[in-house]
Design an enzyme around this catalytic site. Sequence first.
Site, mmCIF file in Angstrom:
data_model
loop_
_atom_site.group_PDB
_atom_site.id
_atom_site.type_symbol
_atom_site.label_atom_id
_atom_site.label_comp_id
_atom_site.label_asym_id
_atom_site.label_seq_id
_atom_site.Cartn_x
_atom_site.Cartn_y
_atom_site.Cartn_z
ATOM 1 N N HIS A 221 0.752 -1.173 0.079
ATOM 2 C CA HIS A 221 0.010 -0.031 -0.015
ATOM 3 C C HIS A 221 0.704 1.128 0.042
ATOM 4 O O HIS A 221 0.353 2.373 -0.459
ATOM 5 C CB HIS A 221 -1.144 0.040 1.052
ATOM 6 C CG HIS A 221 -0.431 0.163 2.442
ATOM 7 N ND1 HIS A 221 -0.449 -0.636 3.383
ATOM 8 C CD2 HIS A 221 -0.357 1.653 3.089
ATOM 9 C CE1 HIS A 221 -0.064 0.331 4.494
ATOM 10 N NE2 HIS A 221 -0.136 1.481 4.285
ATOM 11 N N ASP B 253 -0.132 -7.496 1.690
ATOM 12 C CA ASP B 253 0.390 -6.134 1.620
ATOM 13 C C ASP B 253 2.068 -6.261 1.759
ATOM 14 O O ASP B 253 2.466 -5.808 2.620
ATOM 15 C CB ASP B 253 -0.318 -5.483 2.813
ATOM 16 C CG ASP B 253 0.089 -4.144 2.604
ATOM 17 O OD1 ASP B 253 0.495 -3.504 1.662
ATOM 18 O OD2 ASP B 253 -0.377 -3.525 3.638
ATOM 19 N N SER C 38 4.023 2.247 8.372
ATOM 20 C CA SER C 38 3.808 1.069 7.247
ATOM 21 C C SER C 38 4.768 0.556 6.495
ATOM 22 O O SER C 38 5.658 1.445 6.021
ATOM 23 C CB SER C 38 2.684 1.562 6.345
ATOM 24 O OG SER C 38 1.387 1.498 6.732
HETATM 25 C C1 4AZ Z 1 -1.083 3.155 8.607
HETATM 26 O O1 4AZ Z 1 -2.307 3.858 8.258
HETATM 27 C C2 4AZ Z 1 -1.365 2.143 9.742
HETATM 28 N N1 4AZ Z 1 -2.226 0.510 14.448
HETATM 29 C C3 4AZ Z 1 -0.376 1.285 10.104
HETATM 30 C C4 4AZ Z 1 -0.461 0.565 11.337
HETATM 31 C C5 4AZ Z 1 -1.661 0.784 12.158
HETATM 32 C C6 4AZ Z 1 -2.724 1.405 11.665
HETATM 33 C C7 4AZ Z 1 -2.565 2.459 10.597
HETATM 34 C C8 4AZ Z 1 -1.843 -0.189 13.356
HETATM 35 O O2 4AZ Z 1 -0.276 2.991 7.908
#
Ligand code: 4AZ
Length: 273
Positions: free
Chosen positions: A83, A136, A233
């Site tokens: 993503h 992902d 992420s």
């Molecule tokens: C994000 O939006 C995201 N709490 C990554 C991890 C989590 C929530 C959102 C986990 O990249």
Amino acid sequence: MRRRLVRALARPLVLAAATTVIPMAASAPAAADSIVVGGFPVDVGESPWTVALSSRDRFGGTRAGQFCGGVAVGRTTVLTAAHCMDEEILGASPDRVPDLRVIAGRTDLLSDRGQEIAVRDTWVNPDYDRVTNSGDFAVLTLAEPLPSDSVIAMAGAGDSAYRVGTRATVYGWGDTTGAGTYAGSLHAARVRVQPDTLCESAYPGGPGGAYRAETMLCAGEIAGGRDACQGDSGGPLVAQGRLIGLVSWGAGCGWTGSPGVYTRVSDIVRTLG
Ligand code: 4AZ
């Protein structure tokens, strides 16, 4: 509309900045003291495989263009979340982002330590499912090699590091409060591998995704508080010295009853053969 909501929950910081409040499921924020959320500052020397993904053209220079995390599994091979490579995030397909770089060896994004290495090639998992968030992951090939001690081993299927209750650490430069407070330096948070059943009941299928035990890993703390967040992420979840997960998605950050969902690294190993 559904797709829009998926991105609203799973997006890194570029879009986070554009929205003030994200409506979330009935769940309360835990007492998140700080970081990744609920974490602590670390020197990248303690986790030299943790890298930042950057494009200053797209994200500006205030945080060296950082927008996602990544992890080096080979001297020229970096894993990140699929993503993170979405056109909605990058504004173009990744091969059309000329200043897409990996920043390695730099704890503080605004220092000049470490290296910035160009991404030579990007491969996005063709089985990545934007509705569930399954699969992902993406593989970046670097233009120049990282030092050999900057590489972490991936945990394959059956590795004891996946056992429920195992202590794990997640690393990133993402939001430290859940309210859009992005870290200038690397942070880590300690979490535990949670049973698949916990994430299956927390995420049966909704705007953020649907938990799939074959391709995802559930981790966090029962009480909440410690978690990955937006901007983390693609970054690593490490247990017993091996890579078990990539930060992928979840409802909120550190919320009681909403664990973090990670890409299961054994599924990446299986896919890449
Ligand atoms: C994000 O939006 C995201 N709490 C990554 C991890 C989590 C929530 C959102 C986990 O990249």
